[in-house]
Motif scaffolding. Structure first.
Motif, PDB file in Angstrom:
ATOM      1  N   GLU A  76      74.119  71.337 -45.566  1.00  0.00           N
ATOM      2  CA  GLU A  76      73.608  69.959 -45.259  1.00  0.00           C
ATOM      3  C   GLU A  76      74.233  69.874 -43.377  1.00  0.00           C
ATOM      4  O   GLU A  76      73.728  69.120 -42.458  1.00  0.00           O
ATOM      5  CB  GLU A  76      73.400  68.754 -46.162  1.00  0.00           C
ATOM      6  CG  GLU A  76      72.789  68.961 -47.080  1.00  0.00           C
ATOM      7  CD  GLU A  76      72.776  67.968 -47.972  1.00  0.00           C
ATOM      8  OE1 GLU A  76      73.550  67.147 -48.089  1.00  0.00           O
ATOM      9  OE2 GLU A  76      71.846  67.713 -48.946  1.00  0.00           O
ATOM     10  N   SER A 144      64.794  68.379 -48.883  1.00  0.00           N
ATOM     11  CA  SER A 144      65.579  68.147 -49.460  1.00  0.00           C
ATOM     12  C   SER A 144      65.747  68.170 -51.047  1.00  0.00           C
ATOM     13  O   SER A 144      64.276  69.836 -51.310  1.00  0.00           O
ATOM     14  CB  SER A 144      64.466  66.652 -49.931  1.00  0.00           C
ATOM     15  OG  SER A 144      63.325  66.992 -50.258  1.00  0.00           O
ATOM     16  N   SER A 385      71.047  62.005 -52.600  1.00  0.00           N
ATOM     17  CA  SER A 385      71.962  62.860 -51.406  1.00  0.00           C
ATOM     18  C   SER A 385      73.603  63.702 -52.497  1.00  0.00           C
ATOM     19  O   SER A 385      73.106  62.427 -53.121  1.00  0.00           O
ATOM     20  CB  SER A 385      72.873  62.572 -50.190  1.00  0.00           C
ATOM     21  OG  SER A 385      73.246  61.024 -50.613  1.00  0.00           O
TER      22      SER A 385
END
Length: 495
Positions: A76, A144, A385
């Motif tokens: 990420e 995601s 997250s």
């Protein structure tokens, strides 16, 4: 004789270093590829973890390098900030770890709820498995965590319709099968570490059958190293970058120190000095940041292999770093033959090991609150997250502890005549305030009350204020004021 006295365990450490090198090599490359960076950068982190961190004091037998547990977070970060930004993040992480070690904060990481840490690893494992299954099927993974999991059935259905995807899927599945079954192989075969055997067999199969699968892209060691430029440090003013650095620091430090505690249980040698180990990890990460490489943590798989191979001193982990350096310098072209589905299979297997299924079952039977924290942390990481998921888990652990610590008991003695006697004992906190007030307000309104609080171990400000207000209201309605006996006497008169 003199040489033997100076290095009494050289033979054991040398043999152990070769085992750790063979275990670390495919994992370093696999973590790098899954993180979206050149494969050589995984080797750089392994080299620094072996030679630099390995020479420093802290944990004598623990081995450091790129960890599967940080793969999701690194990927990420690379997507958002690029490789220069990753270098800044890793460098800042290392500086913070050194600072925390110097301030002797390393020992306090042992105070983090084990359920939160296991939930963190479980969440990482779920996202890692989902993401790498796309690599196994030669498909592009959604961004995601929930998207990765939700899209898996469609990706597998598409793979069945493509020859190249089927070949990739078969190679990845075969790699996982070798890893799972390797412990059942004859002892002579098991002298070769499972990850190396799985990758070697997959590479051989891809070459012999000319399978149409993607392989590792080789750039060369020097060509892959990209130190962050001065412009990249300008991002330190960004709140998003700072939160990412904090996440890297907390997760890398917690994983390393929990790994150290686990490794200490595997051997009878010197125990880990947590603050010094944190400084050692920070130094390694600072150097990795300067080189633009992956972050490092202590890795339980390599550390356990080191102990089980008979290592006695830190020399084994230092030599494993030397072997990685020699491989990266002399044989980098070998990496180009390694199929990416095989590396993805290794990480799927590693991700599965991060999910503590047995611990969840055991916790659910004995400590359901801890099991709930573990599951909520894992689900939050997948749904939101990494950073927010860990914060949610920590908050839930604090609330649970506060709730369990707030044991309160109210004993009422009513002889039918005279004052009603009420005794409170335990810990009176705001969390139990509704229960306390409900019980007190149920007492007779037309009788005097003697409220004895001397049995309380703790009385917080919210409870004290609420009890005083209740006493004033009761005194105003009743015939006599409430008499309160507290650890610190409080006079309550009728209003």
């Amino acid at each position: 004789m003199e040489q033997r006295s100076r290095f009494p365990h050289l033979r054991q450490d040398f043999a152990a270093s070769l085992v750790v090198f063979l275990v670390a090599l495919p994992l370093c490359v696999g973590v790098a590829v899954a993180s979206g960076v050149p494969a050589e950068l995984g080797l750089v982190t392994g080299i620094v973890g072996g030679i630099v961190t390995g020479l420093m004091r802290g944990s004598s037998l623990q081995v450091s390098g790129p960890a599967a547990g940080l793969t999701v977070l690194v990927f990420e970060a690379v997507q958002e900030y690029g490789l220069p930004g990753l270098g800044v993040i890793v460098l800042a992480t290392g500086v913070l770890q050194i600072l925390m070690g110097a301030l002797k904060l390393g020992r306090y990481f042992r105070a983090i709820s084990v359920s939160v840490v296991e939930g963190m690893l479980a969440g990482i494992g779920l996202v890692l498995i989902a993401g790498q299954l796309y690599s196994v099927t030669n498909a592009k993974a959604p961004a995601s965590g929930l998207g990765k999991i939700a899209g898996l059935p469609g990706a597998l259905a598409d793979a069945v319709q493509s020859t190249a995807a089927l070949a990739s899927l078969g190679l990845g599945a075969g790699t996982i099968a070798v890893l799972v079954l390797w412990k059942r192989m004859p002892k002579q075969l098991r002298t070769v570490p499972g990850p190396l055997a799985a990758v070697g067999l997959a590479t051989l199969a891809a070459l012999v059958f000319s399978l149409p699968v993607a392989t590792v892209e080789v750039k060369g060691l020097l060509g892959s190293i990209q130190p962050p430029s001065m412009d990249a440090f300008g991002g330190l003013a960004s709140l998003g970058l700072i939160s990412t650095i904090v996440a890297f620091t907390l997760i890398a430090s917690a994983e390393s120190l929990f790994s150290a505690a686990a490794v200490d249980r595997l051997h009878d040698g010197p125990r880990t000095e947590y603050d010094k180990e944190l400084v050692a990890q920070g130094t390694g990460n600072a150097i990795c940041g300067v080189l633009g490489a992956l972050p490092m943590t202590a890795v339980i798989v390599r550390s356990a292999a080191n102990v089980q191979a008979g290592a006695k001193t830190k020399a084994s982990r230092v030599m494993h770093g030397v072997w990685l350096l020699l491989f990266a310098a002399l044989l980098p072209s070998v990496l180009a033959y390694i199929p990416i589905p095989a590396l993805a299979g290794i990480l799927v297997h590693a991700g599965a090991k991060l999910i503590p299924v047995r611990q969840i079952v055991s916790l659910w039977r004995e400590h359901r609150g801890e099991a709930l924290i573990l599951v909520v942390t894992a689900v939050s990481i997948v749904a939101v997250s990494m950073f927010e998921g860990v914060l949610i888990g920590l908050a839930l652990a604090v609330v649970k502890t506060a709730w369990e610590a707030s044991h309160i008991k109210l004993e009422v003695i009513d002889k039918g005549a005279g004052p009603v006697q009420a005794y409170l004992s335990g810990n009176a906190t705001f969390l139990r305030l509704p229960k306390i007030l409900d019980s007190l307000e149920a007492l007779p309104q037309d009788r005097p009350v003697e409220l004895d609080l001397s049995g309380l171990h703790h009385l917080d400000h919210a409870c004290r204020t609420a009890l005083e207000n209740w006493a004033e209201r009761h005194s105003a309605v009743g015939t006599e004021p409430v008499r309160m006996t507290t650890p610190e006497p409080v006079k309550v008169t009728a209003s």
